[in-house]
Design a protein around this motif. Structure first.
Motif, short mmCIF file in Angstrom:
data_model
loop_
_atom_site.label_atom_id
_atom_site.label_comp_id
_atom_site.label_asym_id
_atom_site.label_seq_id
_atom_site.Cartn_x
_atom_site.Cartn_y
_atom_site.Cartn_z
N ALA A 32 0.85 -1.18 0.00
CA ALA A 32 0.00 0.00 0.00
C ALA A 32 0.88 1.22 0.00
O ALA A 32 2.05 1.17 0.33
N ARG A 75 -11.64 2.21 5.02
CA ARG A 75 -11.68 0.80 4.59
C ARG A 75 -10.64 0.02 5.38
O ARG A 75 -9.53 0.51 5.63
N LEU A 107 -4.27 -3.98 5.83
CA LEU A 107 -4.38 -2.63 5.29
C LEU A 107 -5.48 -1.84 5.98
O LEU A 107 -6.60 -2.31 6.14
N SER A 145 -7.05 1.93 5.32
CA SER A 145 -7.06 3.13 4.49
C SER A 145 -7.65 4.27 5.30
O SER A 145 -8.78 4.18 5.80
N THR A 146 -6.90 5.37 5.41
CA THR A 146 -7.34 6.51 6.22
C THR A 146 -7.37 7.77 5.37
O THR A 146 -6.88 7.80 4.23
N ASP A 167 -2.64 5.33 3.54
CA ASP A 167 -2.79 3.93 3.92
C ASP A 167 -1.77 3.54 4.98
O ASP A 167 -0.65 4.06 5.02
#
Length: 419
Positions: A7, A203, A208, A210-211, A215
């Motif tokens: 990522a 997510r 992982l 995701s922010t 990531d």
């Protein structure tokens, strides 16, 4: 660190700073507990919190660490959490009072519940050593001390003649929720935990997170967002029956005849906590209270009180549930809380300083505790006992994937009840 999917942040390059053994989503009690459990094991930890600081259920509560009336795995988690709170008082400067809990009995059926509870929890011969080794209530003597009316009135600022007796639960504690989370957060930051405040999570996949700031790669993810689990995992929330529980609370200036030295429960509280609710004598108490005061039953009252270090009194609380909790608080509920407080303490001098609405996750079981995807763990208390047991829950969740801590030997704490 264990692996993870590839990522990149917004610049297209994954920084080492964005990789962690454990990413915790949520900086409330359970999230901070997971961060503590992970850093204790030498793991690199990132905590992601959407606010500039935690402002949810973990600070909108009584600060009552009510271990003794829990049952089953909640009691195990509560006992573990109790020792973690004690440790954080020493190491992090958390304000903590080893006060116990007072329970007021204003009728014979309330006293009968306390007597049945005391008989069921009387230490057996030779149990003190075992209790001390396992961190149970026997480490501090009897789990329950029954008190006569005169002794109770001498120790608790209730109105004269208002009780027929009561009890002290000496193993319970009191924290100040307005101080505790900040102290623990600062302590963990000092130990190298990386906090990412004002950062939203969109997510979560295995390895992982995701922010809104890019990531993060994680060996494991602990999602501790309380009722907002339905925003990240709506299918899980629906399947597990997770909704929101709203509650009304007040902070008042009260002219009591003496300080309230410990959290105070009442007969309404005996209907709520697992170890009381399961007693044979509780059914008759429920029938009487609901029959005499259907108005208080309708607001699902837990009549209880704690006194903060500044002398003000926290008064509560009501309960109402739904997928969405309306922000509009009933003044009738506040009036009922104040009227019952005046009656119990025998005072008309109650001046409201603050009102607030708490919201927590509510479900059919005590906990939402499951590995929803490989290496993605959901953790929440779902009956309003997060302050009391959340550190124990978090320790159990982390222990399952990172191994036990050397100083924790109880297999029930390490194993918990994950699905």
């Amino acid at each position: 660190m264990s692996g993870g999917v590839g990522a990149a942040g917004r610049g297209g390059v994954m920084r080492d700073a964005d990789r962690a053994d454990v990413v915790v989503v949520g900086a409330g009690v359970v999230g901070l507990g997971a961060a503590l459990a992970a850093v204790d094991r030498g793991l690199r930890v990132i905590v992601v919190e959407r606010g500039s600081e935690a402002s949810g259920a973990s600070i909108r509560n009584f600060g009552h660490l009510c271990v003794t009336p829990q049952a089953g795995v909640a009691l195990e988690y509560g006992r573990a959490a109790r020792e973690i709170w004690r440790r954080l008082a020493r190491e992090a400067g958390v304000w903590l009072c080893e006060s116990g809990t007072f329970v007021a009995a204003r009728a014979d059926d309330e006293l009968a519940v306390l007597a049945e509870f005391a008989a069921a929890h009387a230490p057996a011969a030779g149990a003190a050593d075992a209790g001390a080794a396992g961190g149970g209530a026997a480490a501090d003597g009897a789990a329950v001390e029954l008190l006569g009316a005169a002794e109770f009135e001498a120790r608790v600022p209730v109105a004269a003649g208002s009780v027929v007796g009561g009890a002290l639960l000496p193993a319970d504690l009191q924290a100040n929720p307005r101080q505790a989370l900040g102290a623990v957060t600062a302590y963990l930051a000092g130990r190298g935990v990386d906090f990412r405040f004002r950062t939203a999570v969109g997510r979560i996949e295995p390895g992982l997170v995701s922010t809104s700031r890019g990531d993060l790669v994680a060996g494991h993810v602990v999602v501790a967002v309380n009722h907002d689990v339905d925003l990240l995992f709506p299918d899980v929330a629906e399947r597990e029956g997770i909704v929101r529980c709203g509650l009304d609370m007040l902070r008042v200036a009260a002219d009591l005849r003496m300080p309230l030295a410990a959290p105070l429960l009442t007969g309404w509280s005996l209907l709520r906590y697992g170890a009381f609710a399961g007693l044979a004598s509780t059914a008759a108490l429920r029938d009487r209270l609901h029959g005499e005061r259907p108005d208080l039953a309708a607001i699902d009252l837990n009549q209880m009180y704690t006194q903060l270090p500044d002398g003000t009194l926290i008064v509560g609380d009501t309960h109402y549930r739904g997928r969405t909790v309306a922000p509009f608080q009933s003044e009738a509920a506040a009036d009922a809380l104040l009227e019952e407080a005046r009656r119990l303490f025998g005072t008309t001098s109650l001046r409201v300083l603050e009102r607030w609405q708490g919201v927590y996750a509510s479900g059919p079981d005590d906990y939402l505790d499951l590995e929803v995807r490989p290496d993605v763990h959901l953790a929440a208390a779902t009956t309003g006992i997060g302050m009391t047991t959340g550190f124990g829950l978090a320790e159990a969740v982390v222990a399952r994937f990172a191994g036990p801590r050397a100083d924790l030997t109880s297999s029930s704490i390490q194993e918990g009840s994950t699905r």
